[in-house]
Design a protein around this motif. Structure first.
Motif, PDB file in Angstrom:
ATOM      1  N   CYS A  36       0.971   0.387   2.452  1.00 26.36           N
ATOM      2  CA  CYS A  36       2.308   0.388   1.807  1.00 26.36           C
ATOM      3  C   CYS A  36       2.199   0.553   0.289  1.00 26.36           C
ATOM      4  O   CYS A  36       3.213   0.486  -0.407  1.00 26.36           O
ATOM      5  CB  CYS A  36       3.041  -0.926   2.023  1.00 26.36           C
ATOM      6  SG  CYS A  36       3.265  -1.449   3.687  1.00 26.36           S
ATOM      7  N   GLY A  37       1.005   0.659  -0.264  1.00 24.52           N
ATOM      8  CA  GLY A  37       0.863   0.738  -1.716  1.00 24.52           C
ATOM      9  C   GLY A  37       0.746  -0.631  -2.357  1.00 24.52           C
ATOM     10  O   GLY A  37       0.955  -0.777  -3.556  1.00 24.52           O
ATOM     11  N   GLY A  38       0.414  -1.657  -1.582  1.00 25.70           N
ATOM     12  CA  GLY A  38       0.317  -3.017  -2.107  1.00 25.70           C
ATOM     13  C   GLY A  38      -1.088  -3.404  -2.515  1.00 25.70           C
ATOM     14  O   GLY A  38      -1.948  -2.538  -2.734  1.00 25.70           O
TER      15      GLY A  38
ATOM     16  N   ASP B 176      12.737  -0.647  -4.303  1.00 25.63           N
ATOM     17  CA  ASP B 176      11.543  -1.275  -4.884  1.00 25.63           C
ATOM     18  C   ASP B 176      11.657  -1.410  -6.403  1.00 25.63           C
ATOM     19  O   ASP B 176      10.768  -1.955  -7.045  1.00 25.63           O
ATOM     20  CB  ASP B 176      10.305  -0.453  -4.550  1.00 25.63           C
ATOM     21  CG  ASP B 176       9.985  -0.506  -3.069  1.00 25.63           C
ATOM     22  OD1 ASP B 176      10.150  -1.599  -2.490  1.00 25.63           O
ATOM     23  OD2 ASP B 176       9.579   0.520  -2.507  1.00 25.63           O
TER      24      ASP B 176
ATOM     25  N   GLY C  99       7.406  -9.673  -3.460  1.00 27.81           N
ATOM     26  CA  GLY C  99       6.768  -8.979  -2.336  1.00 27.81           C
ATOM     27  C   GLY C  99       5.461  -9.629  -1.930  1.00 27.81           C
ATOM     28  O   GLY C  99       4.633  -9.031  -1.254  1.00 27.81           O
TER      29      GLY C  99
ATOM     30  N   CYS D 248       0.434  -8.639  -1.402  1.00 29.75           N
ATOM     31  CA  CYS D 248       1.674  -8.383  -2.148  1.00 29.75           C
ATOM     32  C   CYS D 248       2.017  -6.910  -1.955  1.00 29.75           C
ATOM     33  O   CYS D 248       1.147  -6.050  -2.120  1.00 29.75           O
ATOM     34  CB  CYS D 248       1.425  -8.713  -3.619  1.00 29.75           C
ATOM     35  SG  CYS D 248       2.881  -8.658  -4.666  1.00 29.75           S
ATOM     36  N   VAL D 249       3.243  -6.647  -1.555  1.00 31.88           N
ATOM     37  CA  VAL D 249       3.646  -5.270  -1.223  1.00 31.88           C
ATOM     38  C   VAL D 249       4.916  -4.896  -1.990  1.00 31.88           C
ATOM     39  O   VAL D 249       5.610  -5.775  -2.506  1.00 31.88           O
ATOM     40  CB  VAL D 249       3.899  -5.120   0.301  1.00 31.88           C
ATOM     41  CG1 VAL D 249       2.625  -5.339   1.093  1.00 31.88           C
ATOM     42  CG2 VAL D 249       5.010  -6.058   0.777  1.00 31.88           C
ATOM     43  N   PRO D 250       5.250  -3.592  -2.031  1.00 30.43           N
ATOM     44  CA  PRO D 250       6.543  -3.222  -2.627  1.00 30.43           C
ATOM     45  C   PRO D 250       7.656  -3.914  -1.843  1.00 30.43           C
ATOM     46  O   PRO D 250       7.548  -4.046  -0.615  1.00 30.43           O
ATOM     47  CB  PRO D 250       6.616  -1.709  -2.435  1.00 30.43           C
ATOM     48  CG  PRO D 250       5.230  -1.262  -2.127  1.00 30.43           C
ATOM     49  CD  PRO D 250       4.507  -2.420  -1.540  1.00 30.43           C
ATOM     50  N   LEU D 251       8.680  -4.313  -2.547  1.00 32.39           N
ATOM     51  CA  LEU D 251       9.775  -5.093  -1.969  1.00 32.39           C
ATOM     52  C   LEU D 251      10.287  -4.531  -0.641  1.00 32.39           C
ATOM     53  O   LEU D 251      10.480  -5.275   0.325  1.00 32.39           O
ATOM     54  CB  LEU D 251      10.928  -5.096  -2.995  1.00 32.39           C
ATOM     55  CG  LEU D 251      11.676  -6.386  -3.183  1.00 32.39           C
ATOM     56  CD1 LEU D 251      10.738  -7.549  -3.395  1.00 32.39           C
ATOM     57  CD2 LEU D 251      12.624  -6.251  -4.379  1.00 32.39           C
ATOM     58  N   SER D 252      10.486  -3.210  -0.595  1.00 33.78           N
ATOM     59  CA  SER D 252      11.106  -2.614   0.590  1.00 33.78           C
ATOM     60  C   SER D 252      10.205  -2.700   1.818  1.00 33.78           C
ATOM     61  O   SER D 252      10.672  -2.584   2.940  1.00 33.78           O
ATOM     62  CB  SER D 252      11.488  -1.159   0.332  1.00 33.78           C
ATOM     63  OG  SER D 252      10.316  -0.392   0.151  1.00 33.78           O
ATOM     64  N   SER D 253       8.901  -2.903   1.630  1.00 27.54           N
ATOM     65  CA  SER D 253       7.989  -3.012   2.777  1.00 27.54           C
ATOM     66  C   SER D 253       7.912  -4.426   3.323  1.00 27.54           C
ATOM     67  O   SER D 253       7.320  -4.659   4.378  1.00 27.54           O
ATOM     68  CB  SER D 253       6.574  -2.582   2.376  1.00 27.54           C
ATOM     69  OG  SER D 253       6.588  -1.315   1.787  1.00 27.54           O
TER      70      SER D 253
ATOM     71  N   LEU E 267       1.633  -0.380  -6.181  1.00 26.26           N
ATOM     72  CA  LEU E 267       3.091  -0.518  -6.236  1.00 26.26           C
ATOM     73  C   LEU E 267       3.528  -1.978  -6.191  1.00 26.26           C
ATOM     74  O   LEU E 267       4.716  -2.273  -6.275  1.00 26.26           O
ATOM     75  CB  LEU E 267       3.732   0.230  -5.070  1.00 26.26           C
ATOM     76  CG  LEU E 267       3.636   1.758  -5.105  1.00 26.26           C
ATOM     77  CD1 LEU E 267       4.186   2.350  -3.822  1.00 26.26           C
ATOM     78  CD2 LEU E 267       4.425   2.293  -6.304  1.00 26.26           C
TER      79      LEU E 267
END
Lengths: 465, 465
Positions: free
Chosen positions: A404-406, B101, A371, A338-343, B177
């Motif tokens: 990505c910070g996920g 995000d 995400g 699961c990642v931040p939406l923009s990634s 994130l």
């Protein structure tokens, strides 16, 4: 066989089994992790039964592994250290429904479909929908979610209170019936997602929700998964009242059409649900069409007919089975980052390229609104090189997600397969988790070998040194 | 004064103060708990500054009490064991805004209004709105909420990740994130609401939300607070897209009209906000009117004009000040229970009767959508009998709330005033909390004397015996 006799004396004869078939049934889940037979299976009826079993296990240093319905995807229910498998199928009562409070209290063995059949009579529903008809206990233990998390959150946002049997035999309540609280530390959310490693759940109190007045569901096809992802991000930040938004790639649609005899256009697709009152939904459907057209949406259908909607969501829910059932000789490795939406568009595109360059057969689909997406990789379990390639792909995806910070797991949990990523994801926070595990389970009897590797658990946490 | 010199050598001269005025400013909050001066106040700029202070405190066994803006209502920022007050006013940078995000990363000293001024440029907002312009750090520490929790949840539903300085000097990240995760135990929600007793927050990552397209706000007047409560329950279970729903009793409206020179009808009132797209809101406003008429709603006004809406919500937000400011010689005791929705009409009615029978001057208002309400009792701090009556009322309300399955504090936190109810509310779960406190703060230096009484904290938890 002392254990068998002694547990029968504590419970009743038919609540304890060492039958080979029963043991085998409790040796595996829906993951590709190898099976391990428990020494014994018990079927509690009450909290007191659980207390008796836990007390017996604690005194005799026997591992305990809770078992819901075996639909887990990371081996959480596999009793890898043997010992006692606690099966909740006979603790499946809906104990209380409070429609005015939008709250229900259930035993852990209640399944989500069973709960929803009962709630429907009150105009209510419980939104969390992993593909399988999982038990509420199992879903709480992994912080499960599904297609509706984009609207309602995951299990952590639904569980208000739990009754938990601790390893010392005490029974605690973790929360209250209040919809929010600032009293003391949040113990409920510590137990949700703890995969049976901190205590055995004996009752669960959940928020439930009113069935939306109007629901419209649609399919939007695109040229590429990347455009699907970009269109999804645009929709999600637009304010449209999204109930669900799922990405399903071309390979998945092909399999879906075979398995369900549907004739969905075989292109990367977004499955979208918009909910609200009639006027609001109509307004949002128009707005959605405008937004999607900007992303080269090649075809778009919306329908309010409940049968067609049900078919669409059944096809989506059973996607994992659509890959598993026709290829019984193949294993399936599923990823769950699961990642931040923009990634999301980038990681989905990278994943597609990796699958192709490794010459694997794999599909991508998931809960794009969170995400969170899955990759299903088919591989021959007898081919070490295929398994190795599938696992390498998983590592590449997790590594990308963490950069990505996920997170390495959006909804399946850690179990066995995600242990190797825990230190990388959590850093020194992992020591706090291990400290809490020591605090609540000093002898490591509660689902041992899950979440934390043996090496991690045996090294005392740095907080206790 | 070694401490003063040594901390100045670790930080800079102007980051450390023992000035009498500064010490006094850090001795109290907005509660009626008696002030205590810290020994010293520090003003960190960076995570490294916090690490230096925490390390110094740990080596010298000095208590640490974080201080946001002093708007707390249960004494959390009062350094009752003296030591170091850490003031975050110079750590007030918005570090990152990720509109795609729906995420922001801030330092703990950023205030909610400061954040919203910046977010507005991106069409976004941060919904959590306690009456005061509190800091994000303070709000995270008490799991604050406000009028929008009915729609967006409390702080626990907004905080995705925190950077925390532990007492051993290590800096951890609690989350990621990703909008959801099933990886490891949920440490984020353990720190949110921990009131500075487990670690010092140095960065906070929050979910933010798109500003709704259309907002309509209304006032509905009733014959009694009980009918207000019943109408609210009906609305909340109807599926109407409620953004806010606040109960304000007659006594509160009278004070509101005096303080703000408004002319709201002086009757028990619901302040309601409906949000969504234009067609959806119009549809829901009509439906709301139909529902409220069934509960003897005597007058009902809805307005979309943003200035009139702002006045209405400002009047509601400043209600607590409307009682505090005109009576500087009086103290105010505020209650903060939260109960299941269906119990709300009964407990509100009981509270009104108790206030009247004790001949106290008190008002009732609150976040009826969450089952959370406040009672403000004015009393003469020099009259022991008045204080005793006010405290007795608080105990009666808490006791009633716990009997309904509720909580002693919905949003203000435990601090000093709610400690006496912790064992009653949490039972043996309190031992788990104390165990976690010991794990993360073995010498009880992090905001000592908050959440847990000295007696509780000094008795080793039963899990560690």
């Amino acid at each position: 066989m002392d254990c068998y006799k002694e547990l029968k004396s504590l419970l009743t004869d038919d609540q304890v089994s060492i039958n080979e078939t029963i043991l085998r049934e409790h040796s595996f889940d829906e993951s590709s992790h190898p099976p391990v037979f428990p020494s014994i299976v018990v079927f509690p009826h009450t909290t007191l039964d659980i207390q008796k079993v836990v007390d017996y296990a604690n005194k005799n240093m026997l591992p305990i592994t809770p078992y819901g319905i075996g639909s887990g995807l990371e081996g959480q229910a596999i009793p890898i250290k043997q010992g006692i498998s606690i099966d909740f199928q006979q603790m499946n009562n809906i104990l209380e429904i409070r429609p005015e409070d939008l709250v229900v209290r259930v035993q852990p063995g209640v399944t989500r479909e069973q709960l929803n059949r009962t709630l429907k009579k009150h105009g209510l529903f419980f939104p969390i929908d992993p593909g399988a008809d999982a038990t509420i206990g199992g879903m709480a233990s992994t912080n499960a979610s599904g297609t509706t998390a984009v609207r309602y959150g995951a299990m952590r946002q639904q569980v208000l209170d739990m009754e938990v049997v601790l390893i010392n035999g005490k029974v605690i309540r973790t929360g209250s019936l209040a919809s929010k609280s600032s009293s003391g530390y949040n113990i409920t959310n510590l137990f949700v997602g703890s995969e049976g490693t901190l205590g055995v759940f004996s009752e669960i109190t959940l928020k439930v929700h009113g069935i939306p007045e109007t629901i419209s569901a649609g399919r939007a096809c695109f040229q590429s998964v990347k455009e699907c992802g970009e269109a999804a991000v645009a929709l999600l930040t637009s304010g449209v009242s999204i109930g669900r938004i799922e990405l399903v790639d071309e390979r998945s649609i092909i399999q879906m059409n075979k398995y369900h005899e549907t004739s969905f256009e075989e292109r990367p697709t977004l499955f979208i649900e918009i909910t609200g009152n009639a006027s609001g939904v109509q307004h949002d459907v128009s707005f959605t069409k405008e937004i999607l057209e900007e992303y080269n949406c090649s075809s778009l259908f919306f329908e309010s007919d409940s049968k067609k909607r049900a078919l669409l969501w059944r096809a989506r829910h059973e996607l994992s089975y659509a890959f598993r059932h026709p290829y019984p000789h193949l294993s399936v490795l599923g990823t769950d980052v699961c990642v931040p939406l923009s990634s999301l568009p980038r990681i989905v595109e990278m994943t597609r390229k990796e699958i192709d360059s490794l010459h694997l057969d794999g599909a991508i689909f998931g809960h794009v609104g969170d995400g969170n997406f899955h990759t299903l990789i088919l591989f021959d379990p007898n081919s070490p090189s295929e398994r190795e390639k599938a696992e390498r792909l998983n590592e590449t995806i997790v590594s990308f997600a963490l950069k990505c910070g996920g997170t390495c797991t959006g909804e399946h949990g850690v179990g066995l397969g995600k242990q190797k990523f825990q230190r990388l994801e959590h850093g020194d926070s992992l020591d706090i988790m291990i400290g809490i595990k020591h605090l609540l389970d000093p002898n490591n009897l509660l689902n041992p070998g899950k979440i934390f590797s043996d090496t991690e658990i045996e090294s005392l946490s740095s907080f206790q040194k």
